[in-house]
Design an enzyme around this catalytic site. Structure first.
Site, PDB file in Angstrom:
ATOM      1  N   LYS A 104      39.889  84.669  54.389  1.00 46.80           N
ATOM      2  CA  LYS A 104      40.876  84.260  53.382  1.00 46.80           C
ATOM      3  C   LYS A 104      40.782  82.769  53.092  1.00 46.80           C
ATOM      4  CE  LYS A 104      44.455  87.792  53.670  1.00 46.80           C
ATOM      5  NZ  LYS A 104      45.838  88.118  53.999  1.00 46.80           N
ATOM      6  N   LYS A 185      36.116  96.507  52.669  1.00 47.05           N
ATOM      7  CA  LYS A 185      37.381  97.217  52.892  1.00 47.05           C
ATOM      8  C   LYS A 185      38.172  97.315  51.583  1.00 47.05           C
ATOM      9  CE  LYS A 185      41.021  94.901  54.353  1.00 47.05           C
ATOM     10  NZ  LYS A 185      42.156  94.285  55.032  1.00 47.05           N
ATOM     11  N   LYS A 188      44.072  95.067  48.516  1.00 45.46           N
ATOM     12  CA  LYS A 188      45.003  94.879  47.402  1.00 45.46           C
ATOM     13  C   LYS A 188      44.597  93.708  46.526  1.00 45.46           C
ATOM     14  CE  LYS A 188      48.829  95.647  50.380  1.00 45.46           C
ATOM     15  NZ  LYS A 188      49.855  94.815  50.948  1.00 45.46           N
TER      16      LYS A 188
END
Ligand code: AMP
Length: 320
Positions: A104, A185, A188
């Site tokens: 991230k 993966k 969202k």
């Protein structure tokens, strides 16, 4: 579950579906983690609406609010409080090693310190309730290991305080991959329009997304040589249908990809349509959802308060 983006079938198969099954085996607490969501900027109005949306999806999927507590993290002050107490015993090196933090933070000009503290807050979410079992998808395994490390460190510094939580992964569906990029993966935050199937996607949208899912150059399903995309489609089907490996092989060996996608779409739509119907009924009354969250908060607060008091006492912090 973070109240960001659109909950997708990865969230459902990796977490929610499992939660609805095991909720009665335990005293269960399901937490909508709005304090985690703000580690990345969120528009306030959207965040507020998302929290109720997620509560609605939880109930529509089968979380039973009469038995299980559904809470918004920020309404129980112990989460933030315990998080600080645990921050003070957590080495930065442990946080720098977290793969989710590294991915991230990569490419961001300014890395907010909350992003690095994220796993400590998650440890607090768990240890606050002396949770024995934490049902999550595979992507959270490393955070659960860290939670145990933090608990162990605290217990050895200050004496036995926290229960050591166990990670509970689903047998199938622990890691649902993106339809467009089956090596990543399902997430969202991914931007591809056919990356994820949202729990609230219309059946026509679900069918369209699945028809565009990445497969491979084989002409039909071959369990020995299939690529990641086909394996992911089969895993999605199996996680919904709960068929055995043998039934899966018999049904799909040699099937053409067009038919495979249609079968997967039928299975996904058959499961999501009733959930969507219940969601529409539940959200017709927003006051009901707010009541569920308020009641959940009331139910769990005494546990949280006990843990914070005990932790402070152990550390020698002044408690009146
Ligand atoms: P989050 O999206 O980070 O709020 O995750 C909420 C829950 O969904 C966690 O238990 C995750 O492990 C699970 N989860 C998220 N993405 C996936 C995925 N692609 N496959 C399986 N489980 C997932």
């Amino acid at each position: 579950m973070q109240p960001t983006g659109n909950l997708h079938i990865g969230n459902y198969l990796g977490a929610l579906k499992n939660w609805t099954k095991i909720q009665y085996d335990y005293e269960s607490i399901f937490c909508i983690v709005d304090l985690h969501a703000i580690t990345v900027y969120q528009r306030p109005e959207e965040l507020r609406a998302k929290i109720l949306e997620i509560a609605g999806i939880f109930l529509a999927c089968g979380i039973d609010a009469r038995h299980s507590s559904v809470i918004a993290q920020s309404t129980v002050p112990g989460h933030a409080e315990l998080s600080w107490l645990l921050t003070c015993i957590t080495p930065i090196g442990w946080l720098e090693r977290m793969t989710q933090y590294k991915s991230k933070a990569a490419g961001q000009e300014t890395i907010l310190s909350g992003l690095m503290q994220y796993p400590v807050l998650m440890a607090a979410d768990i240890l606050l309730y002396q949770a024995s079992v934490v049902p999550v998808g595979d992507d959270q395994s490393q955070h659960l290991e860290l939670t145990r490390d933090i608990a162990q460190r605290f217990n050895s510094l200050y004496g036995e305080t926290f229960v050591m939580p166990e990670t509970k992964l689903p047998t199938v569906g622990a890691r649902v991959m993106g339809l467009d990029e089956p090596d990543k993966k399902m997430s969202k935050s991914a931007t591809g329009s056919a990356h994820a199937i949202a729990i609230l996607d219309e059946p026509t949208v679900i069918r369209k997304k699945l028809s565009r899912a990445t497969t491979d150059s084989n002409p039909h399903v071959d369990f020995e040589t299939m690529g990641l995309g086909v394996a992911n489609l089969l895993a999605i089907y199996q996680a919904f249908s709960e068929d055995s490996d043998e039934v899966m092989r018999n049904r799909f060996s040699g099937m053409r990809y067009g038919d495979l996608k249609k079968n997967v779409a039928d299975m996904v739509v058959a499961h999501l349509e009733p959930i969507q119907q219940r969601y529409r009924e539940i959200t017709a009354d927003p006051a009901y959802l707010a009541g569920v969250l308020a009641e959940g908060g009331r139910r769990v607060s005494p546990i949280a308060e006990d843990t914070v008091r005990l932790t402070k006492q152990r550390m020698g912090i002044y408690t009146a």
